[in-house]
Scaffold this motif. Structure first.
Motif, mmCIF file in Angstrom:
data_model
loop_
_atom_site.group_PDB
_atom_site.id
_atom_site.type_symbol
_atom_site.label_atom_id
_atom_site.label_comp_id
_atom_site.label_asym_id
_atom_site.label_seq_id
_atom_site.Cartn_x
_atom_site.Cartn_y
_atom_site.Cartn_z
ATOM 1 N N GLU A 110 13.863 15.298 -43.274
ATOM 2 C CA GLU A 110 15.229 15.314 -43.812
ATOM 3 C C GLU A 110 16.260 15.626 -42.735
ATOM 4 O O GLU A 110 17.361 15.061 -42.726
ATOM 5 C CB GLU A 110 15.316 16.344 -44.940
ATOM 6 N N LEU A 111 15.913 16.521 -41.820
ATOM 7 C CA LEU A 111 16.828 16.879 -40.734
ATOM 8 C C LEU A 111 17.072 15.665 -39.836
ATOM 9 O O LEU A 111 18.214 15.371 -39.449
ATOM 10 C CB LEU A 111 16.246 18.039 -39.938
ATOM 11 N N MET A 112 16.000 14.955 -39.496
ATOM 12 C CA MET A 112 16.142 13.765 -38.649
ATOM 13 C C MET A 112 17.018 12.710 -39.322
ATOM 14 O O MET A 112 17.901 12.118 -38.694
ATOM 15 C CB MET A 112 14.765 13.177 -38.333
ATOM 16 N N LYS A 113 16.781 12.479 -40.588
ATOM 17 C CA LYS A 113 17.561 11.465 -41.312
ATOM 18 C C LYS A 113 19.025 11.883 -41.425
ATOM 19 O O LYS A 113 19.928 11.037 -41.361
ATOM 20 C CB LYS A 113 16.954 11.241 -42.693
ATOM 21 N N LYS A 114 19.246 13.180 -41.582
ATOM 22 C CA LYS A 114 20.620 13.692 -41.676
ATOM 23 C C LYS A 114 21.428 13.318 -40.446
ATOM 24 O O LYS A 114 22.609 12.964 -40.550
ATOM 25 C CB LYS A 114 20.587 15.208 -41.844
ATOM 26 N N PHE A 115 20.797 13.378 -39.268
ATOM 27 C CA PHE A 115 21.508 13.078 -38.026
ATOM 28 C C PHE A 115 21.315 11.636 -37.555
ATOM 29 O O PHE A 115 21.767 11.266 -36.469
ATOM 30 C CB PHE A 115 21.075 14.056 -36.934
ATOM 31 N N GLY A 116 20.635 10.825 -38.376
ATOM 32 C CA GLY A 116 20.526 9.393 -38.076
ATOM 33 C C GLY A 116 19.335 8.980 -37.244
ATOM 34 O O GLY A 116 19.269 7.842 -36.783
ATOM 35 N N PHE A 117 18.363 9.866 -37.052
ATOM 36 C CA PHE A 117 17.189 9.551 -36.245
ATOM 37 C C PHE A 117 16.008 9.137 -37.122
ATOM 38 O O PHE A 117 15.917 9.522 -38.290
ATOM 39 C CB PHE A 117 16.781 10.752 -35.389
ATOM 40 N N ASP A 118 15.115 8.371 -36.533
ATOM 41 C CA ASP A 118 13.901 7.938 -37.218
ATOM 42 C C ASP A 118 12.818 8.996 -37.029
ATOM 43 O O ASP A 118 12.319 9.179 -35.915
ATOM 44 C CB ASP A 118 13.432 6.601 -36.644
ATOM 45 N N PRO A 119 12.418 9.700 -38.089
ATOM 46 C CA PRO A 119 11.411 10.756 -37.935
ATOM 47 C C PRO A 119 10.031 10.225 -37.573
ATOM 48 O O PRO A 119 9.183 10.979 -37.079
ATOM 49 C CB PRO A 119 11.397 11.439 -39.306
ATOM 50 N N GLU A 120 9.802 8.941 -37.783
ATOM 51 C CA GLU A 120 8.502 8.353 -37.474
ATOM 52 C C GLU A 120 8.371 8.032 -35.980
ATOM 53 O O GLU A 120 7.253 7.935 -35.460
ATOM 54 C CB GLU A 120 8.296 7.068 -38.281
ATOM 55 N N ALA A 121 9.504 7.865 -35.303
ATOM 56 C CA ALA A 121 9.485 7.406 -33.908
ATOM 57 C C ALA A 121 8.812 8.394 -32.974
ATOM 58 O O ALA A 121 8.271 8.009 -31.928
ATOM 59 C CB ALA A 121 10.906 7.122 -33.437
ATOM 60 N N VAL A 122 8.813 9.671 -33.323
ATOM 61 C CA VAL A 122 8.278 10.708 -32.436
ATOM 62 C C VAL A 122 6.749 10.782 -32.488
ATOM 63 O O VAL A 122 6.129 11.368 -31.605
ATOM 64 C CB VAL A 122 8.900 12.078 -32.796
ATOM 65 N N LYS A 123 6.158 10.192 -33.502
ATOM 66 C CA LYS A 123 4.711 10.293 -33.683
ATOM 67 C C LYS A 123 3.952 9.662 -32.514
ATOM 68 O O LYS A 123 4.221 8.519 -32.131
ATOM 69 C CB LYS A 123 4.294 9.646 -35.003
ATOM 70 N N GLY A 124 3.020 10.416 -31.945
ATOM 71 C CA GLY A 124 2.185 9.910 -30.862
ATOM 72 C C GLY A 124 2.812 10.003 -29.486
ATOM 73 O O GLY A 124 2.159 9.746 -28.482
ATOM 74 N N VAL A 125 4.099 10.393 -29.418
ATOM 75 C CA VAL A 125 4.779 10.524 -28.123
ATOM 76 C C VAL A 125 4.555 11.943 -27.609
ATOM 77 O O VAL A 125 4.768 12.914 -28.331
ATOM 78 C CB VAL A 125 6.291 10.236 -28.256
ATOM 79 N N THR A 126 4.125 12.067 -26.372
ATOM 80 C CA THR A 126 3.812 13.382 -25.806
ATOM 81 C C THR A 126 4.652 13.674 -24.576
ATOM 82 O O THR A 126 5.155 12.762 -23.908
ATOM 83 C CB THR A 126 2.330 13.465 -25.405
ATOM 84 N N THR A 127 4.775 14.960 -24.286
ATOM 85 C CA THR A 127 5.489 15.373 -23.083
ATOM 86 C C THR A 127 4.784 14.872 -21.836
ATOM 87 O O THR A 127 5.438 14.428 -20.882
ATOM 88 C CB THR A 127 5.614 16.914 -23.040
ATOM 89 N N ALA A 128 3.458 14.936 -21.821
ATOM 90 C CA ALA A 128 2.691 14.450 -20.670
ATOM 91 C C ALA A 128 3.008 12.989 -20.373
ATOM 92 O O ALA A 128 3.160 12.596 -19.207
ATOM 93 C CB ALA A 128 1.191 14.628 -20.935
ATOM 94 N N GLU A 129 3.168 12.201 -21.419
ATOM 95 C CA GLU A 129 3.504 10.785 -21.258
ATOM 96 C C GLU A 129 4.926 10.630 -20.740
ATOM 97 O O GLU A 129 5.189 9.865 -19.802
ATOM 98 C CB GLU A 129 3.363 10.083 -22.606
ATOM 99 N N MET A 130 5.869 11.361 -21.341
ATOM 100 C CA MET A 130 7.264 11.247 -20.969
ATOM 101 C C MET A 130 7.517 11.746 -19.539
ATOM 102 O O MET A 130 8.419 11.256 -18.853
ATOM 103 C CB MET A 130 8.148 12.016 -21.946
ATOM 104 N N CYS A 131 6.726 12.719 -19.084
ATOM 105 C CA CYS A 131 6.896 13.257 -17.730
ATOM 106 C C CYS A 131 6.516 12.243 -16.657
ATOM 107 O O CYS A 131 6.781 12.471 -15.457
ATOM 108 C CB CYS A 131 6.084 14.536 -17.550
ATOM 109 N N LYS A 132 5.922 11.131 -17.051
ATOM 110 C CA LYS A 132 5.598 10.063 -16.094
ATOM 111 C C LYS A 132 6.736 9.055 -15.969
ATOM 112 O O LYS A 132 6.701 8.166 -15.116
ATOM 113 C CB LYS A 132 4.325 9.339 -16.540
ATOM 114 N N THR A 133 7.745 9.208 -16.836
ATOM 115 C CA THR A 133 8.894 8.298 -16.800
ATOM 116 C C THR A 133 9.708 8.543 -15.550
ATOM 117 O O THR A 133 10.146 9.662 -15.294
ATOM 118 C CB THR A 133 9.796 8.496 -18.043
ATOM 119 N N ALA A 134 9.883 7.512 -14.756
ATOM 120 C CA ALA A 134 10.623 7.657 -13.493
ATOM 121 C C ALA A 134 12.066 8.019 -13.756
ATOM 122 O O ALA A 134 12.656 7.655 -14.759
ATOM 123 C CB ALA A 134 10.537 6.364 -12.698
ATOM 124 N N GLY A 135 12.630 8.736 -12.800
ATOM 125 C CA GLY A 135 14.050 9.096 -12.916
ATOM 126 C C GLY A 135 14.267 10.564 -12.649
ATOM 127 O O GLY A 135 13.332 11.338 -12.578
#
Length: 297
Positions: free
Chosen positions: A272-297
Motif C-alpha cells: 500500500e505504501l508503494m502504491k501510495k507513492f506511485g511505485f510498483d511493489p512487485e518490481a523489487v522482488k528478486g533484486v539484491t544489493t549484491a546485484e545492484m553494487c555491480k552496476t557501473a557508475g
C-alpha cells in the motif's frame, strides 16, 4: 607591551599566533566532532540501543515521491516512510531530517552530520565502496523531461551520444549523471542544476534540450504543466534499485534493519505504501544489493 624591558621579537609573536591558531583549530574540531587533519568524524559504530535512546537523523532530497520534508517539518516520501516503518519495528524513531543534495549525502554521512540517507539513493558500484546499503526497497526507471511534443525527438541515451549538440540537464552526483557519462555523453553536453525543479527550468529557458531524471519524479514535477512531456523510459537505460545508506561502521544496525526490511516487504503495508507513492511493489522482488553494487557508475 614589553616584558623585562624587552620588546617581543617577530619569532615570539609568530609562536604565540601559531599557538592561538592551533588552539582555535582544536576547539573547532572538537565542536564539529572531527580530529585535526581527520577526513571525517566517524567515531565508530553506535549500538542499536544508542539509536533507540537518541533516535536517528536522516538525510533526504527534495525529490518527491522519493523523499521530501513538508512545510510542517515532517520527513516523508517513499524512502523515508519505508525507513520509518522498519525502524519502528526496531524501536527506533526518526528524530530529525535534513534536506541536502545527492553529491553531499555520502560525505555528510561519513562526517556524522546525519545517521542514514533515505532519499531513493540508487545503489551502484562507486557508492557501495563508500557506504553500506540496505537491501533494495524501491526499483524504478529513468526518463527525459522534454518540451511538449519532444521537438528534438529524444527517446534514448544513444540519442544524446549520437548528437553532440544536445544539452541534457542533470543533478550532480546522481545516478542519472553517471549513466549519461558512462554511455559517452560528453561533459560539455551536461547542464548541471541545483535541485529537481531547476532541471525543468533549464529546459524552459532553453539552456537544455532535455532533463534526465527518475520517471516518477518527472511526472510529478510536470503534472500541472502542459508545456512539458515525459518520455517513456529509454530501453538503453538500466533499472535502478535504491536503498537506505548507512555508515560502513554501522554493521549491527544494517543487519537488524535488513532482517526487518525483508519481513516488511512481504506485508500489505509495504504494498500500500508503494502504491501510495506511485511505485510498483512487485518490481523489487528478486533484486539484491549484491546485484545492484555491480552496476557501473
Amino acid at each position: 607591551m614589553t616584558r623585562n624591558g624587552l620588546r617581543p621579537t617577530r619569532r615570539a609573536i609568530g609562536t604565540v599566533m601559531a599557538g592561538l591558531l592551533l588552539a582555535w583549530s582544536a576547539a573547532a574540531c572538537a565542536s564539529s566532532g572531527t580530529a585535526p587533519g581527520a577526513g571525517s568524524a566517524d567515531k565508530g559504530p553506535k549500538s542499536i540501543d544508542t539509536y533507540r535512546k537518541e533516535g536517528i537523523k536522516v538525510a533526504v532530497a527534495d525529490a518527491p515521491p522519493y523523499s521530501q520534508i513538508l512545510a510542517d517539518g515532517k520527513v516523508t516520501g517513499a524512502s523515508p516512510e519505508i525507513l520509518r516503518a522498519v525502524l519502528k519495528r526496531l524501536g527506533i524513531e526518526i528524530k530529525d531530517g535534513v534536506v541536502t543534495t545527492y553529491d553531499a549525502m555520502i560525505p555528510g554521512l561519513a562526517a556524522q552530520r546525519w545517521d542514514v540517507v533515505a532519499a531513493g539513493m540508487v545503489i551502484k558500484e562507486s557508492r557501495c565502496k563508500q557506504v553500506l546499503f540496505s537491501e533494495p526497497d524501491i526499483v524504478s526507471t529513468m526518463a527525459f523531461g522534454v518540451p511538449a511534443g519532444n521537438p528534438r525527438n529524444i527517446k534514448s541515451i544513444a540519442d544524446g551520444v549520437a548528437n553532440k549538440d544536445l544539452k541534457i540537464a542533470v543533478l550532480p552526483g546522481t545516478f542519472e549523471e553517471g549513466v549519461l557519462k558512462k554511455a559517452g555523453v560528453t561533459a560539455g553536453q551536461l547542464v548541471t542544476v541545483n535541485d529537481p525543479r531547476s532541471g525543468l527550468e533549464a529546459v524552459k529557458a532553453k539552456r537544455a534540450d532535455a532533463y534526465f531524471y527518475t520517471t516518477l519524479s518527472l511526472r510529478q514535477l510536470v503534472k500541472d504543466d502542459k508545456s512539458f512531456d515525459v518520455t517513456e523510459p529509454p530501453k538503453d537505460s538500466p533499472v535502478t534499485g535504491a536503498g537506505v545508506a548507512f555508515r560502513t561502521t554501522d554493521t549491527e544496525l544494517l543487519k537488524a534493519y535488513n532482517e526487518e526490511l525483508n519481513k516488511f516487504k512481504a506485508t500489505t503495508e509495504y504494498v500500500e505504501l508503494m502504491k501510495k507513492f506511485g511505485f510498483d511493489p512487485e518490481a523489487v522482488k528478486g533484486v539484491t544489493t549484491a546485484e545492484m553494487c555491480k552496476t557501473a557508475g
